[in-house]
Design an enzyme around this catalytic site. Structure first.
Site, PDB file in Angstrom:
ATOM      1  N   HIS A 110      11.970  29.378  22.770  1.00  0.00           N
ATOM      2  CA  HIS A 110      13.282  29.948  23.046  1.00  0.00           C
ATOM      3  C   HIS A 110      14.378  28.940  22.695  1.00  0.00           C
ATOM      4  CE1 HIS A 110      11.361  32.748  26.120  1.00  0.00           C
ATOM      5  NE2 HIS A 110      10.499  31.741  26.134  1.00  0.00           N
ATOM      6  N   TYR A 111      15.602  29.412  22.604  1.00  0.00           N
ATOM      7  CA  TYR A 111      16.745  28.508  22.732  1.00  0.00           C
ATOM      8  C   TYR A 111      17.526  28.910  23.969  1.00  0.00           C
ATOM      9  CZ  TYR A 111      19.633  32.030  20.178  1.00  0.00           C
ATOM     10  OH  TYR A 111      20.277  33.162  19.755  1.00  0.00           O
ATOM     11  N   THR A 112      18.282  27.960  24.517  1.00  0.00           N
ATOM     12  CA  THR A 112      18.978  28.201  25.781  1.00  0.00           C
ATOM     13  C   THR A 112      20.314  28.902  25.610  1.00  0.00           C
ATOM     14  OG1 THR A 112      20.073  26.047  25.713  1.00  0.00           O
ATOM     15  CG2 THR A 112      17.902  26.156  26.799  1.00  0.00           C
ATOM     16  N   GLU A 174      11.854  26.085  26.369  1.00  0.00           N
ATOM     17  CA  GLU A 174      13.261  26.298  26.054  1.00  0.00           C
ATOM     18  C   GLU A 174      13.787  25.083  25.294  1.00  0.00           C
ATOM     19  OE1 GLU A 174      15.436  28.694  26.438  1.00  0.00           O
ATOM     20  OE2 GLU A 174      14.648  30.080  27.963  1.00  0.00           O
ATOM     21  N   HIS A 222      10.674  34.095  21.032  1.00  0.00           N
ATOM     22  CA  HIS A 222      11.067  35.092  22.016  1.00  0.00           C
ATOM     23  C   HIS A 222      11.443  36.410  21.321  1.00  0.00           C
ATOM     24  CE1 HIS A 222      13.538  35.887  25.959  1.00  0.00           C
ATOM     25  NE2 HIS A 222      12.462  36.644  25.871  1.00  0.00           N
ATOM     26  N   ASP A 232      16.362  34.604  19.950  1.00  0.00           N
ATOM     27  CA  ASP A 232      15.968  33.191  19.961  1.00  0.00           C
ATOM     28  C   ASP A 232      14.511  32.977  19.551  1.00  0.00           C
ATOM     29  OD1 ASP A 232      15.702  34.564  22.522  1.00  0.00           O
ATOM     30  OD2 ASP A 232      14.951  32.690  23.362  1.00  0.00           O
TER      31      ASP A 232
END
Length: 341
Positions: A110-112, A174, A222, A232
């Protein structure tokens, strides 16, 4: 007369005695079988199991005695959790059984969409979490937020192939990244990832997939497992770099992709684009590869978003959600390479 009766009675008594003697002679008396001592059956002795180790009153078992070829694994990467029933003692005389494997079958990236400090706050203080957080501060630290043996709340409503609700079976990572902004035309413009940060991600992923024997087909974005909701880690996440340099994840073979592309462009690809049969075929191929997609035979919103998610991962040069010949060739090559794995 009295003499006659006496003779008859005597005859009957003799006949009765004779009958009883004959009956005794004919009575069957079973023989008592002789008991022969049984030959002891030789049993192969079990291979001695490594002992459970104890440190400061906490038990561990870190050796695999099962068959990894069957995806069985008895190693524990944490302390052994056992019941403590009142009045009874749980013992590990026969521990461990070899028929077991890991809960951790997927790894989701994921990215935040937030900077470092806010990422930490959200992932530790709110109703969302991940097992690890890879910061972007230039140090050598990776933050662990959730025990690998527990569920983190990172995947949400999700699906891949036959599996759903992947929080149950995955580890979430993440990565601090600000995500995307939308330009005047409505196109999403994504933020790049730092090279040092990607090295952290690669090292962390290698360690996790090696320990839990997670296959390449289960290392996902994700957006792969929730394509109608999520973007993401986006098209600038370097999946090909991870595949080429670290042997992480999936990628297509260029020669196979080129063959499918030549075949597509040698026919009138564009003329059949809106044919329901062609759309159904595209949806079927996406579903076969792994995406949770209904087969509608229409270019509906879910299909377009799924194509866009596919492009984020495997064709990042163009992520417009349109199944052009290039994207179609990439999909065909990936299905050929990974559909049975």
């Amino acid at each position: 007369m009295r003499k006659t009766l006496y003779i008859i009675g005597l005859s009957m008594a003799v006949f009765s005695c004779t009958s009883q003697q004959n009956a005794k002679k004919k009575q069957y008396i079973p023989k008592t079988p002789s008991v022969q001592p049984k030959t002891a059956v030789k049993t192969t002795s079990e291979k001695p199991k490594p002992k459970v180790t104890t440190e400061h009153g906490v038990e561990f078992f870190t050796t695999n005695i099962a068959n990894p070829a069957n995806n069985d694994n008895t190693a524990s990467y944490g302390s052994i959790v056992s019941a403590k029933p009142a009045g009874y003692k749980v013992v590990k005389t026969y521990f461990p059984a070899i028929a077991q494997n890991f809960r951790q079958r997927y790894l989701i990236l994921h990215y935040t969409a937030l900077p470092d400090d806010k990422s930490i706050t959200v992932l530790t203080q709110q109703a969302v979490s991940s097992h690890y957080l890879v910061n972007n501060t230039g140090d050598n630290q990776i933050y662990q937020l959730v025990d690998e043996n527990k569920r983190a709340y990172h995947a949400g409503v999700s699906a891949w192939r036959a599996d759903k609700n992947l929080n149950d079976t995955s580890i979430g990572i993440e990565i601090v990244n600000t995500g995307y902004i939308t330009d005047a035309s409505g196109k999403k413009i994504f933020a790049p990832f730092d090279d040092a940060q990607i090295k952290k991600v690669a090292s962390l992923v290698k360690d996790i997939v090696s320990r839990y024997q997670i296959p390449a087909t289960n290392i996902l974005a994700h957006s792969d497992i929730a394509p109608t909701r999520k973007q993401d880690p986006g098209p600038l996440f370097p999946w090909k770099k991870l595949y080429d340099e670290y042997q992480i994840g999936m990628w297509y073979d260029e020669a196979q992709k080129q063959g499918f592309y030549d075949l597509a462009t040698s026919t009138d690809f564009q003329s059949k684009y809106n044919d329901p049969a062609f759309i159904f075929n595209v949806q079927t191929q996406l579903q076969k590869f792994g995406y949770g997609l209904d087969l509608s035979g229409k270019w509906d919103d879910a299909t377009k978003k799924t194509i866009e998610a596919f492009q984020y991962h495997f064709r990042p040069e163009n992520y417009d959600g349109i199944m052009d010949a290039e994207t179609y060739a990439v999909l065909q090559a990936l299905v050929l390479k990974y559909s049975l794995k």
